[in-house]
Scaffold this motif. Structure first.
Motif, mmCIF file in Angstrom:
data_model
loop_
_atom_site.group_PDB
_atom_site.id
_atom_site.type_symbol
_atom_site.label_atom_id
_atom_site.label_comp_id
_atom_site.label_asym_id
_atom_site.label_seq_id
_atom_site.Cartn_x
_atom_site.Cartn_y
_atom_site.Cartn_z
ATOM 1 N N GLY A 83 5.820 8.778 4.847
ATOM 2 C CA GLY A 83 4.787 9.800 4.754
ATOM 3 C C GLY A 83 3.455 9.320 4.206
ATOM 4 N N GLY A 84 3.459 8.319 3.342
ATOM 5 C CA GLY A 84 2.202 7.818 2.787
ATOM 6 C C GLY A 84 1.486 6.907 3.770
ATOM 7 N N LYS A 85 0.215 6.752 3.543
ATOM 8 C CA LYS A 85 -0.606 5.922 4.418
ATOM 9 C C LYS A 85 -0.268 4.451 4.203
ATOM 10 C CE LYS A 85 -5.406 5.027 5.582
ATOM 11 N NZ LYS A 85 -6.801 5.283 5.235
ATOM 12 N N ILE A 86 -0.122 3.709 5.302
ATOM 13 C CA ILE A 86 0.144 2.278 5.258
ATOM 14 C C ILE A 86 -1.110 1.563 5.731
ATOM 15 C CG2 ILE A 86 1.512 0.396 6.228
ATOM 16 C CD1 ILE A 86 3.811 2.391 6.529
ATOM 17 N N GLN A 87 -1.566 0.590 4.969
ATOM 18 C CA GLN A 87 -2.732 -0.209 5.332
ATOM 19 C C GLN A 87 -2.259 -1.629 5.626
ATOM 20 O OE1 GLN A 87 -5.948 0.005 2.508
ATOM 21 N NE2 GLN A 87 -5.371 2.085 1.912
ATOM 22 N N ALA A 88 -2.374 -2.045 6.866
ATOM 23 C CA ALA A 88 -1.999 -3.410 7.232
ATOM 24 C C ALA A 88 -3.092 -4.353 6.763
ATOM 25 C CB ALA A 88 -1.804 -3.518 8.733
ATOM 26 N N LEU A 89 -2.708 -5.336 5.958
ATOM 27 C CA LEU A 89 -3.663 -6.335 5.488
ATOM 28 C C LEU A 89 -3.592 -7.597 6.333
ATOM 29 C CD1 LEU A 89 -3.157 -5.893 1.651
ATOM 30 C CD2 LEU A 89 -4.922 -4.892 3.116
ATOM 31 N N GLU A 90 -2.398 -7.933 6.779
ATOM 32 C CA GLU A 90 -2.189 -9.087 7.653
ATOM 33 C C GLU A 90 -1.055 -8.727 8.595
ATOM 34 O OE1 GLU A 90 -1.677 -12.789 5.615
ATOM 35 O OE2 GLU A 90 -3.279 -12.351 4.195
ATOM 36 N N GLY A 91 -1.179 -9.074 9.841
ATOM 37 C CA GLY A 91 -0.129 -8.771 10.809
ATOM 38 C C GLY A 91 -0.156 -7.321 11.242
ATOM 39 N N GLU A 92 0.829 -6.982 12.043
ATOM 40 C CA GLU A 92 0.922 -5.626 12.586
ATOM 41 C C GLU A 92 1.547 -4.674 11.560
ATOM 42 O OE1 GLU A 92 -0.102 -4.559 15.701
ATOM 43 O OE2 GLU A 92 -1.016 -6.544 15.801
ATOM 44 N N PRO A 93 1.022 -3.452 11.467
ATOM 45 C CA PRO A 93 1.667 -2.473 10.588
ATOM 46 C C PRO A 93 2.972 -2.000 11.223
ATOM 47 C CG PRO A 93 -0.096 -1.425 11.795
ATOM 48 C CD PRO A 93 -0.140 -2.896 12.141
ATOM 49 N N ILE A 98 7.728 3.312 5.845
ATOM 50 C CA ILE A 98 8.430 2.419 4.935
ATOM 51 C C ILE A 98 9.157 3.252 3.887
ATOM 52 C CG2 ILE A 98 8.140 0.599 3.177
ATOM 53 C CD1 ILE A 98 7.488 -0.383 5.964
ATOM 54 N N VAL A 99 10.365 2.800 3.520
ATOM 55 C CA VAL A 99 11.106 3.384 2.414
ATOM 56 C C VAL A 99 11.480 2.237 1.482
ATOM 57 C CG1 VAL A 99 13.211 4.607 1.712
ATOM 58 C CG2 VAL A 99 12.044 5.260 3.823
ATOM 59 N N VAL A 100 11.261 2.447 0.182
ATOM 60 C CA VAL A 100 11.685 1.486 -0.833
ATOM 61 C C VAL A 100 12.474 2.272 -1.875
ATOM 62 C CG1 VAL A 100 10.969 -0.186 -2.587
ATOM 63 C CG2 VAL A 100 9.637 0.053 -0.466
ATOM 64 N N ILE A 101 13.712 1.825 -2.112
ATOM 65 C CA ILE A 101 14.578 2.485 -3.095
ATOM 66 C C ILE A 101 14.938 1.457 -4.157
ATOM 67 C CG2 ILE A 101 16.704 3.775 -3.476
ATOM 68 C CD1 ILE A 101 16.772 4.259 -0.403
#
Length: 142
Positions: A83-93, A98-101
């Motif tokens: 749900g949150g915005k993902i900003q690709a810094l290098e490579g493809e987003p 993404i989920v991190v537990i």
């Protein structure tokens, strides 16, 4: 036995007692040092990281309704939950989210993943998404 022989025998007994006392002291010291080291060794936290592209949102709801309570039952906590915005810094987003537990350890993360409760809902995620999921150990707390 003459007095000199009795004195030597007494001295040998005293030396033997002293040697045993030193040996016992060293053994106790080593045992205590191991216990202290074990207490000081910090368990590394671990993170389950998932890259998820949803293909069937309706079916995925069956998974997402139950997943948080199963994660919590293993003392897991969501650090990132889509749900949150993902900003690709290098490579493809990622194409999805993404989920991190976070878990207390890699062993605890694996217990969650292999648990009967999670195994019961895992097929809903697998049939509703294209996913990459892995466990990464974090840095031990200082």
């Amino acid at each position: 036995m003459d007095p000199q022989q009795m004195g030597e025998k007494q001295s040998m007994k005293t030396n033997l007692k002293l040697a045993l006392a030193v040996l016992a002291g060293v053994s106790i010291g080593i045992g205590c040092a191991r216990m202290i080291h074990a207490q000081q060794t910090k368990t590394r936290p671990a993170y389950v990281i998932a890259e998820v592209e949803v293909t069937d949102p309706t079916n995925l709801k069956k998974y997402s309704d139950k997943a948080p309570e199963i994660v919590a039952s293993f003392n897991g906590r969501y650090v990132v939950r889509g749900g949150g915005k993902i900003q690709a810094l290098e490579g493809e987003p990622p194409k999805g989210f993404i989920v991190v537990i976070g878990f207390d350890s890699a062993e605890k993360a694996r217990e969650w993943y292999d648990s009967p409760a999670y195994a019961a809902i895992r097929p809903f995620r697998q049939s509703s998404t294209k996913s990459r999921i892995f466990i990464a150990e974090g840095v031990a707390p200082e």
